[in-house]
Design a protein around this motif. Structure first.
Motif, PDB file in Angstrom:
ATOM      1  N   ARG A 225     -12.650   7.094  -2.145  1.00  0.00           N
ATOM      2  CA  ARG A 225     -12.118   8.374  -1.664  1.00  0.00           C
ATOM      3  C   ARG A 225     -10.969   8.793  -2.568  1.00  0.00           C
ATOM      4  O   ARG A 225     -10.012   8.048  -2.759  1.00  0.00           O
ATOM      5  CB  ARG A 225     -11.651   8.269  -0.216  1.00  0.00           C
TER       6      ARG A 225
ATOM      7  N   LYS B 169       0.820  -1.212   0.000  1.00  0.00           N
ATOM      8  CA  LYS B 169       0.000   0.000   0.000  1.00  0.00           C
ATOM      9  C   LYS B 169       0.852   1.259   0.000  1.00  0.00           C
ATOM     10  O   LYS B 169       0.503   2.256  -0.597  1.00  0.00           O
ATOM     11  CB  LYS B 169      -0.928  -0.004   1.214  1.00  0.00           C
TER      12      LYS B 169
ATOM     13  N   GLN C 140       0.111   4.504  -3.634  1.00  0.00           N
ATOM     14  CA  GLN C 140      -0.805   5.515  -3.177  1.00  0.00           C
ATOM     15  C   GLN C 140      -1.741   5.965  -4.287  1.00  0.00           C
ATOM     16  O   GLN C 140      -2.814   6.452  -4.045  1.00  0.00           O
ATOM     17  CB  GLN C 140      -0.026   6.720  -2.634  1.00  0.00           C
TER      18      GLN C 140
ATOM     19  N   ASP D  61      -7.500   0.367  -8.887  1.00  0.00           N
ATOM     20  CA  ASP D  61      -7.258   0.426  -7.444  1.00  0.00           C
ATOM     21  C   ASP D  61      -8.253  -0.355  -6.593  1.00  0.00           C
ATOM     22  O   ASP D  61      -8.082  -0.403  -5.386  1.00  0.00           O
ATOM     23  CB  ASP D  61      -7.257   1.890  -6.982  1.00  0.00           C
TER      24      ASP D  61
ATOM     25  N   THR E 275      -6.014   8.104  -5.692  1.00  0.00           N
ATOM     26  CA  THR E 275      -6.913   7.253  -4.921  1.00  0.00           C
ATOM     27  C   THR E 275      -6.442   7.202  -3.479  1.00  0.00           C
ATOM     28  O   THR E 275      -5.315   6.778  -3.199  1.00  0.00           O
ATOM     29  CB  THR E 275      -6.948   5.829  -5.505  1.00  0.00           C
ATOM     30  N   VAL E 276      -7.287   7.621  -2.574  1.00  0.00           N
ATOM     31  CA  VAL E 276      -6.963   7.609  -1.144  1.00  0.00           C
ATOM     32  C   VAL E 276      -7.436   6.307  -0.503  1.00  0.00           C
ATOM     33  O   VAL E 276      -6.767   5.746   0.353  1.00  0.00           O
ATOM     34  CB  VAL E 276      -7.594   8.820  -0.437  1.00  0.00           C
ATOM     35  N   GLY E 277      -8.585   5.818  -0.913  1.00  0.00           N
ATOM     36  CA  GLY E 277      -9.091   4.575  -0.365  1.00  0.00           C
ATOM     37  C   GLY E 277     -10.279   4.070  -1.157  1.00  0.00           C
ATOM     38  O   GLY E 277     -11.029   4.850  -1.746  1.00  0.00           O
TER      39      GLY E 277
ATOM     40  N   ASN F 246     -15.590  12.146  -1.660  1.00  0.00           N
ATOM     41  CA  ASN F 246     -16.022  10.773  -1.390  1.00  0.00           C
ATOM     42  C   ASN F 246     -17.119  10.429  -2.388  1.00  0.00           C
ATOM     43  O   ASN F 246     -18.106  11.159  -2.503  1.00  0.00           O
ATOM     44  CB  ASN F 246     -16.539  10.652   0.042  1.00  0.00           C
TER      45      ASN F 246
END
Length: 602
Positions: A520, A347, A351, A464, A532-534, A494
Motif C-alpha cells: 500500500r 514504525k 512512515q 520497507d 509506503t503505507v503498509g 494497492n
C-alpha cells in the motif's frame, strides 16, 4: 398470525398501503441525511415529467443508429453516439461520433454539437463506452472506450490474435458553450474557438490482469484523469491557459523536491519501452546492493544539531566514555544492517523511506546522528537551495498547444518524456500547433505525471518489506486505486504481487516458492513522492491459478474501499453514462435527470 375477519384484512391492507406511500418529504430528508436516495422509492414519476423519446426525436435519427446515453450533469444536453463500421462488417474499421442534443421539456431535441471519438485510430471491434463528467469541471467531457477481443470479426482475428492484450481509447473533448460565444459558431462542426473546440485523443494497451476503469476515483480531482496503463499510473491534467509561461496554471507537480532522489541511480524512464506484450522483468537480486545516500538539507541540519548536543554534553562531562563507546558501536551496527538491505526501526519513525519535501522529524531519512567528535570539523555540506530533482520512479512533462498560426506547418508531437502520446486537434480533426517559447494567446495545457510501477515495487520491497532478504523476483502485479483526495492531491494505491521468495524454513531454503503479497503506497501529485503505507505478509500460493488470486485480491480491495467510503455530496459527483446495456443485448428503459426529476422514456 393471520387476520380472522374481512375487516381486519382490509385494515391490514390499508396500513400496508400507508406504509408503502410514506410521505415524500420524510424520504427526501432521510436521503439528505444518509447521502443517497433509495431509487426504488422513486421508480415511477408523474406523466407530466416523463417524455417519450419518439416524441422529441425524428425517426430518421433513430433509424440512423443513434444510441442515447443520458443527460449531462447540467441537464441542458442529452448525449447520443453512433458507430459506423462501413458496408463490410468483417473488413471495415469502426468510427464513433458523439452528439450533443439541447433538451427542452416542451420541444423537440435540437442537435447542437458533435465530435469524432478516437480519431486516427483503427478500431476493429465494437467498444464498451463510458462517458464521464468531473465533479465540478463542466468545461470538458471524458470518453473511455475498450474492447474485450471477444468479437467474431474476421478483421479483428487477423489484426490481433493475442487474448492477453486489450486496447484502451481515450477522448477528452471540450463542451459546447452554455451561452452563445462570439468566436464559436453554435452549429454542427463548431468554429475557431479553442475554449469550446479542442479534442484530445490517446490510445494505449493494457495486459492481464486488465486494470479496471474506476471513474469514482480516476476522475475525482477536477481537470485530472488517472490512467492505469498496466506498467504505470499516469496523471493527466488538461486545462486552458493564457499561454504565457509565467502565468499558465500548473496543476500537477507544483512543489518540486529540494533533495536528490533516494535510492540507486537508474536510466531515465523514457528510455524504457512503455507498452510491451510481456511484463518487463525486474532485476533479480535477493540481496539489494547498498548505495550512498545524500541527505536533504533538513536532515543534515538535524544531524548536526544532534551532534552538537553530544559535543556539549561531552564537554560538560555528562556523557561518559563507556556510554560514548556504546552509542558509537550501536551506530555502526545500524549502518551495517542498513547496508544489508534491512533496518529495524520503530514504525512511527519509519512512515516512509522515500524522499520528503517536508522538514518534519518523521520525514527524515532513517539513520542515527553521526558520532560526536572532539575536532571542530565543519558539517557535511547539504544540497544548495533551489536544486530540483524528480524521484526516479516518476516522470513529468508539460506541453501546450494553440490554434495553427498562418504559415505554420503541421507538426508531430515527439517528446522523450511524453509517456502517453496525445494528439490534440480542433473539431475538424486538424492538429493544433505545439507551443515552443512564449505565446500570448489561448493554449490547451497537457500535463503528465507518470509513476512507474516496477521501479516503485523494487524500491518498496528493498527498503520497507520485512521479507526483503527472502525476495527473489516478482512475476506479475495488479494495481488498484483505493482512494483519491482532491484537496491534498494524495492518491492511495494497492499493489498486489505474485513473487518468488525463499522460505524461512532451513529445509525449504534451497528453492524459492510462489507467494502473494500487497504493497500500500500513497502518491503525492504535488511532489511526485511515494510513501509506503503498509507491506503485507507473504502468503504462499498453493494450487491456485493466477485468475483466482487476482479475483480474491480485487474482492479484498473492494472491501477496503467500502470501509473507507464517504457518501458524495449532492452536487459533487461524477456523472457516468455507458452503453453496457447494448452489449448485454438490451436497452435502457429511461434516461433520467435525477437532479431535475425529468425522464425520457425509451
Amino acid at each position: 398470525m393471520a387476520p380472522s375477519s374481512k375487516s381486519e384484512k382490509d385494515e391490514g391492507k390499508t396500513k400496508a398501503q400507508r406504509k408503502h406511500k410514506e410521505h415524500v418529504v420524510k424520504l427526501l430528508v432521510r436521503g439528505k441525511l444518509s447521502g443517497h436516495f433509495p431509487q426504488r422509492r422513486f421508480r415511477k414519476l408523474p406523466p407530466r415529467v416523463c417524455v417519450p423519446l419518439k416524441n422529441i426525436v425524428s425517426e430518421e435519427f433513430l433509424t440512423a443508429g443513434h444510441i442515447f446515453l443520458g443527460f449531462t450533469k447540467c441537464g441542458r444536453y442529452v448525449l447520443s453516439y453512433t458507430s459506423d463500421c462501413g458496408e463490410d462488417d468483417d473488413f471495415s474499421f469502426y468510427t464513433y461520433h458523439l452528439y450533443w442534443w439541447e433538451f427542452n421539456l416542451h420541444s423537440r431535441l435540437k442537435q447542437v454539437h458533435h465530435v469524432r471519438l478516437f480519431a486516427g485510430e483503427e478500431i476493429y471491434s465494437d467498444l464498451y463506452l463510458t462517458v464521464c463528467e468531473w465533479p465540478n469541471d463542466t468545461s470538458k467531457i471524458v470518453i473511455f472506450g475498450f474492447n474485450t477481443r471477444s468479437s467474431s470479426s474476421v478483421l479483428m482475428n487477423l489484426m490481433m490474435s493475442d487474448e492477453n492484450n486489450r486496447d484502451i481509447y481515450i477522448t477528452i473533448a471540450s463542451m459546447p458553450p452554455p451561452k452563445p460565444c462570439s468566436q464559436f459558431f453554435f452549429s454542427i462542426g463548431g468554429g475557431d474557438c479553442l475554449e469550446h473546440g479542442y479534442v484530445l485523443n490517446s490510445r494505449y494497451q493494457v495486459v492481464y490482469p486488465f486494470p479496471t476503469f474506476q471513474p469514482a476515483f480516476q476522475l475525482k480531482k477536477d481537470q485530472v484523469i488517472l490512467l492505469n496503463t498496466s506498467y504505470s499510473l499516469v496523471a493527466c491534467a488538461i486545462s486552458l491557459c493564457a499561454g504565457n509561461q509565467d502565468t499558465s496554471p500548473q496543476i500537477l507537480y507544483t512543489k518540486k523536491l529540494s533533495s536528490p532522489n533516494f535510492g540507486p541511480a537508474s536510466a531515465p524512464l523514457s528510455s524504457v519501452p512503455q507498452r510491451s506484450p510481456e511484463r518487463r522483468q525486474p532485476p533479480q537480486s535477493p540481496c539489494p546492493v547498498s548505495t550512498p545516500h545524500s541527505q536533504s538539507q533538513a536532515a543534515a541540519r538535524a544531524r548536526e544539531f544532534a551532534a552538537d548536543l553530544f559535543r556539549r554534553a561531552q564537554a560538560s562531562g555528562v556523557v561518559g566514555d563507556k556510554e560514548e563507546e556504546k552509542r558509537v558501536g550501536s551506530d555502526e551496527k545500524v549502518r551495517s544492517t542498513r547496508d544489508k538491505g534491512h533496518v529495524e526501526m520503530p514504525k512511527l519513525e519509519r512512515q516512509t523511506s522515500f524522499p520528503q519535501a517536508s522538514t518534519s522529524a518523521h520525514s527524515l531519512a532513517p539513520g542515527p546522528p553521526p558520532a560526536p567528535s572532539s575536532s571542530s570539523s565543519p558539517p557535511t555540506q547539504a544540497p544548495t537551495e533551489g536544486t530540483s530533482t524528480e524521484p526516479g520512479y516518476v516522470n513529468y512533462s508539460h506541453l501546450q498547444y494553440c490554434l495553427p498560426r498562418p504559415g505554420a506547418s503541421e507538426q508531430g508531437y515527439e517528446d522523450d518524456k511524453v509517456q502517453l502520446p496525445f494528439t490534440v486537434t480542433d473539431l475538424k480533426g486538424k492538429n493544433l500547433e505545439l507551443v515552443n517559447g512564449t505565446y500570448n494567446g489561448q493554449c490547451v495545457s497537457v500535463e503528465q505525471l507518470t509513476l512507474d510501477f516496477e521501479y516503485l515495487i523494487n524500491e518498496v520491497i528493498r527498503y520497507d518489506a520485512s521479507w526483503a532478504s527472502q525476495f527473489c523476483s516478482f512475476s506479475d502485479y495488479d494495481v488498484v486505486i483505493l482512494e483519491v483526495c482532491p484537496e491534498t492531491n494524495i492518491v492511495m494505491i494497492n499493489i498486489g504481487l505474485l513473487l518468488l521468495a525463499f522460505s524461512n524454513s532451513d529445509e525449504e531454503h534451497c528453492r524459492p516458492n510462489t507467494y502473494h503479497s500487497n504493497l500500500r503506497v500513497s502518491w503525492d501529485l504535488n511532489t511526485g513522492v511515494c510513501c509506503t503505507v503498509g507491506v503485507g505478509d507473504l502468503t504462499e500460493v498453493k494450487g491456485q491459478t493466477s485468475g483466482s488470486v487476482w479475483s480474491s485480491y480485487r474482492k479484498t480491495c473492494v472491501n477496503t474501499v467500502m470501509k473507507w467510503l464517504v457518501p458524495e455530496s449532492g452536487s459533487r459527483y461524477i456523472n457516468r453514462m455507458t452503453n453496457e446495456a447494448l452489449h448485454k443485448g438490451s436497452s435502457l428503459q429511461v434516461l433520467a435527470d435525477s437532479d431535475r426529476c425529468t425522464w425520457i422514456v425509451l
